[in-house]
Design a protein around this motif. Structure first.
Motif, PDB file in Angstrom:
ATOM      1  N   ALA A  31       0.856  -1.276   0.022  1.00 49.78           N
ATOM      2  CA  ALA A  31      -0.027  -0.032  -0.131  1.00 49.78           C
ATOM      3  C   ALA A  31       0.842   1.316   0.048  1.00 49.78           C
ATOM      4  O   ALA A  31       0.437   2.386  -0.169  1.00 49.78           O
ATOM      5  CB  ALA A  31      -0.847  -0.206   1.289  1.00 49.78           C
ATOM      6  N   PRO A  33       2.761   4.437  -1.200  1.00 47.84           N
ATOM      7  CA  PRO A  33       2.625   5.370  -2.469  1.00 47.84           C
ATOM      8  C   PRO A  33       3.834   4.890  -3.316  1.00 47.84           C
ATOM      9  O   PRO A  33       4.899   4.942  -2.944  1.00 47.84           O
ATOM     10  CB  PRO A  33       2.524   6.732  -1.899  1.00 47.84           C
ATOM     11  CG  PRO A  33       1.997   6.512  -0.569  1.00 47.84           C
ATOM     12  CD  PRO A  33       2.553   5.224  -0.037  1.00 47.84           C
ATOM     13  N   TYR A  38       0.296   6.384  -7.684  1.00 50.89           N
ATOM     14  CA  TYR A  38       0.089   5.064  -7.424  1.00 50.89           C
ATOM     15  C   TYR A  38       0.191   4.254  -6.063  1.00 50.89           C
ATOM     16  O   TYR A  38       1.085   5.243  -5.307  1.00 50.89           O
ATOM     17  CB  TYR A  38       0.662   4.167  -8.552  1.00 50.89           C
ATOM     18  CG  TYR A  38       0.508   4.556 -10.029  1.00 50.89           C
ATOM     19  CD1 TYR A  38      -0.737   4.397 -10.574  1.00 50.89           C
ATOM     20  CD2 TYR A  38       1.589   5.279 -10.483  1.00 50.89           C
ATOM     21  CE1 TYR A  38      -0.883   4.925 -11.868  1.00 50.89           C
ATOM     22  CE2 TYR A  38       1.290   5.850 -11.995  1.00 50.89           C
ATOM     23  CZ  TYR A  38       0.159   5.582 -12.634  1.00 50.89           C
ATOM     24  OH  TYR A  38       0.033   6.068 -13.818  1.00 50.89           O
ATOM     25  N   ARG A  39      -0.022   3.033  -5.829  1.00 51.06           N
ATOM     26  CA  ARG A  39       0.661   2.500  -4.846  1.00 51.06           C
ATOM     27  C   ARG A  39       1.233   1.217  -5.238  1.00 51.06           C
ATOM     28  O   ARG A  39       0.923   0.835  -6.418  1.00 51.06           O
ATOM     29  CB  ARG A  39      -0.812   2.001  -3.803  1.00 51.06           C
ATOM     30  CG  ARG A  39      -1.157   3.255  -3.040  1.00 51.06           C
ATOM     31  CD  ARG A  39      -2.087   3.034  -2.260  1.00 51.06           C
ATOM     32  NE  ARG A  39      -2.763   4.175  -1.419  1.00 51.06           N
ATOM     33  CZ  ARG A  39      -2.079   4.994  -0.456  1.00 51.06           C
ATOM     34  NH1 ARG A  39      -1.107   4.607   0.108  1.00 51.06           N
ATOM     35  NH2 ARG A  39      -2.733   6.114   0.036  1.00 51.06           N
ATOM     36  N   ASP A  42      -0.757  -1.679  -7.143  1.00 58.49           N
ATOM     37  CA  ASP A  42      -1.273  -1.275  -8.473  1.00 58.49           C
ATOM     38  C   ASP A  42      -0.675  -1.872  -9.798  1.00 58.49           C
ATOM     39  O   ASP A  42      -1.465  -2.227 -10.656  1.00 58.49           O
ATOM     40  CB  ASP A  42      -1.364   0.303  -8.666  1.00 58.49           C
ATOM     41  CG  ASP A  42      -2.031   0.770  -7.868  1.00 58.49           C
ATOM     42  OD1 ASP A  42      -3.287   0.487  -7.108  1.00 58.49           O
ATOM     43  OD2 ASP A  42      -1.876   2.028  -7.474  1.00 58.49           O
ATOM     44  N   THR A  69      -8.868  -0.374   2.091  1.00 58.43           N
ATOM     45  CA  THR A  69      -9.552   0.765   1.687  1.00 58.43           C
ATOM     46  C   THR A  69      -9.193   1.229   0.189  1.00 58.43           C
ATOM     47  O   THR A  69     -10.056   1.376  -0.901  1.00 58.43           O
ATOM     48  CB  THR A  69      -9.204   1.991   2.567  1.00 58.43           C
ATOM     49  OG1 THR A  69      -9.396   1.669   3.827  1.00 58.43           O
ATOM     50  CG2 THR A  69      -9.836   3.152   2.025  1.00 58.43           C
ATOM     51  N   HIS A  70      -7.974   0.920  -0.259  1.00 61.91           N
ATOM     52  CA  HIS A  70      -7.532   1.174  -1.415  1.00 61.91           C
ATOM     53  C   HIS A  70      -8.057   0.339  -2.501  1.00 61.91           C
ATOM     54  O   HIS A  70      -8.428   0.651  -3.604  1.00 61.91           O
ATOM     55  CB  HIS A  70      -5.940   1.024  -1.647  1.00 61.91           C
ATOM     56  CG  HIS A  70      -5.375   1.354  -3.151  1.00 61.91           C
ATOM     57  ND1 HIS A  70      -5.542   2.512  -3.451  1.00 61.91           N
ATOM     58  CD2 HIS A  70      -4.679   0.555  -3.811  1.00 61.91           C
ATOM     59  CE1 HIS A  70      -4.882   2.397  -4.805  1.00 61.91           C
ATOM     60  NE2 HIS A  70      -4.200   1.208  -4.846  1.00 61.91           N
ATOM     61  N   THR A 277      -5.365   2.689 -10.836  1.00 70.44           N
ATOM     62  CA  THR A 277      -5.289   2.987  -9.313  1.00 70.44           C
ATOM     63  C   THR A 277      -6.613   3.562  -8.922  1.00 70.44           C
ATOM     64  O   THR A 277      -7.386   4.057  -9.948  1.00 70.44           O
ATOM     65  CB  THR A 277      -3.976   3.820  -9.046  1.00 70.44           C
ATOM     66  OG1 THR A 277      -3.930   4.019  -7.672  1.00 70.44           O
ATOM     67  CG2 THR A 277      -4.243   5.496  -9.647  1.00 70.44           C
ATOM     68  N   LYS A 278      -6.843   3.764  -7.827  1.00 76.08           N
ATOM     69  CA  LYS A 278      -8.116   4.582  -7.053  1.00 76.08           C
ATOM     70  C   LYS A 278      -7.523   5.780  -7.239  1.00 76.08           C
ATOM     71  O   LYS A 278      -6.867   6.529  -6.448  1.00 76.08           O
ATOM     72  CB  LYS A 278      -8.150   3.767  -6.032  1.00 76.08           C
ATOM     73  CG  LYS A 278      -9.501   4.318  -5.292  1.00 76.08           C
ATOM     74  CD  LYS A 278      -9.646   3.837  -3.776  1.00 76.08           C
ATOM     75  CE  LYS A 278     -10.973   4.383  -3.261  1.00 76.08           C
ATOM     76  NZ  LYS A 278     -11.301   3.720  -1.889  1.00 76.08           N
ATOM     77  N   LYS A 280      -8.209  10.200  -6.805  1.00 76.90           N
ATOM     78  CA  LYS A 280      -8.544  11.086  -5.728  1.00 76.90           C
ATOM     79  C   LYS A 280      -9.147  12.071  -6.625  1.00 76.90           C
ATOM     80  O   LYS A 280      -9.067  12.498  -7.671  1.00 76.90           O
ATOM     81  CB  LYS A 280      -7.435  11.574  -5.102  1.00 76.90           C
ATOM     82  CG  LYS A 280      -6.798  10.675  -4.146  1.00 76.90           C
ATOM     83  CD  LYS A 280      -5.703  11.267  -3.362  1.00 76.90           C
ATOM     84  CE  LYS A 280      -4.881  10.142  -2.378  1.00 76.90           C
ATOM     85  NZ  LYS A 280      -3.589  11.058  -1.649  1.00 76.90           N
TER      86      LYS A 280
END
Length: 378
Positions: A31, A33, A38-39, A42, A69-70, A277-278, A280
């Motif tokens: 997780a 970054p 990204y993390r 990903d 959560t990600h 990626t998720k 924001k």
């Protein structure tokens, strides 16, 4: 052959990654970054999506809140499906009591029911802490062509780093004749990438044998892979020639981020093999009059009033007037105050670098990690 419906991927994402020090103090290594937006996880997830793998299990353990959560329902990687998709697989309790995953092989063993329910022909084991782009169908095709029981993705690493990896010795046909897990004196520099394609029937048999062995560490590299080889099964090495980085230390994490600024095989702008990626929902970044920005990745909501060179800025970073950031990785919500100088550093999330504070120097070869506990040298 495409992977759809025949391959289930199992992504090992429970590691702490203690050598990343403060970066993994509150979150699991996958997780962490990476690359401005990204993390780390990903990359393996996106590779699976781009390889048309429909089912993927993500095995979590160490401080999973932010990782879970990600991941959410997997929508960012097109895994929010009625049939198939992404499942998070944490340790669980049974009638015999609760059990933590005791090793990489044990983590898969504990989820045999999940795999039996999907009844795959092949199982692909992945690590959630490596940076690379790979089409797993090429590995699958090679695995089928060789009629292999297990095929290991490999690549040559610098000799001085070879002892950190599982090292394979092969014949002229890439058939594996010996597997040494992190040898003190490696015979070659052909390293396992921790990516394994198994026939499920073979893997299932050896996972059960390994679980019954009280002397086993329940680890793929130490136990399961040597056991399969010793039983006489054919195993092959598949050579990968793209970009790959095990970001196991602060320095390698820093290097991998800065590698994105140079030409390599890890092309983030390739629309055919995107990294998902998720995202924001943030405003665009802002570059002020008088600011100097050269060779940099700058994510959304950053505000730059000073100088940024050869660096990666995650979201919502503020570089105040007169501040200078060079050869550095600045994570989200960091503020570099007026007149501060930052060289060769990784600044963890939410940190504030005080006015006129200096970290590193232009001729410094050290890499510095700054977090809420202070500054350390890697």
């Amino acid at each position: 052959m495409r992977a759809r419906k025949r391959v289930v991927a199992m992504l090992l994402a429970g590691g702490q990654g203690s050598r990343l020090k403060g970066l993994t103090k509150k979150i699991a290594k996958p997780a962490v970054p990476f690359g401005g937006k990204y993390r780390i996880i990903d990359f393996a997830l996106s590779n699976a999506t781009n390889s048309d793998i429909r089912d993927i299990g993500v095995l979590t353990q160490y401080k999973p809140f932010l990782l879970n959560t990600h991941l959410g329902n997997g929508a960012a990687w097109d895994y929010d499906r009625n049939s198939g998709g992404l499942r998070v697989l944490p340790p669980f309790a049974t009638e015999e009591g609760g059990r933590w995953y005791e090793g990489t092989a044990n983590a898969i063993y504990e989820n045999i029911d999940f795999l039996d329910d999907l009844a795959p022909e092949y199982v692909l084991i992945l690590s959630g802490d490596h940076i690379y782009k790979m089409n797993y169908n090429e590995l699958l095709d090679y695995h089928k062509e060789k009629n292999s029981a297990c095929t290991i993705a490999v690549m040559e690493v610098p000799w001085e780093e070879a002892s950190r990896f599982g090292i394979l010795n092969t014949d002229k046909d890439n058939k594996i004749v010996e597997f040494d897990e992190k040898p003190e004196n490696p015979k070659n520099n052909l390293a396992s990438m921790g990516i394994y394609m198994f026939n499920w029937s073979t893997l299932r048999e050896f996972l059960i044998k390994d679980a019954e062995d009280k002397d086993s560490d329940h680890d793929f590299g130490k136990n399961v892979l040597p056991a399969i080889l010793n039983e006489g099964y054919d195993m092959y090495a598949w050579k990968f020639d793209g970009y790959w980085k095990d970001v196991g230390t602060v320095k390698s994490y820093w290097e991998a981020n800065l590698d994105l600024l140079n030409d390599n095989n890890l092309n983030l702008y390739d629309k055919k093999e995107r990294i998902f990626t998720k995202a924001k929902n943030l405003p665009p970044h802002f570059i002020a009059n008088g600011a100097v920005v050269k060779k940099a990745l700058i994510n959304e909501a950053c505000r730059v009033y000073g100088t940024v060179k050869n660096s990666v800025l995650f979201s919502s970073v503020i570089i105040e007037e007169g501040a200078e950031v060079v050869n550095s990785v600045i994570l989200s919500n960091v503020v570099i105050k007026k007149g501060a100088k930052v060289y060769n550093a990784v600044i963890n999330e939410d940190c504030i670098i005080d006015e006129k504070q200096e970290i590193g120097s232009p001729d410094d070869k050290n890499v510095y990690l700054v977090d809420d506990e202070g500054i350390c040298v890697d």
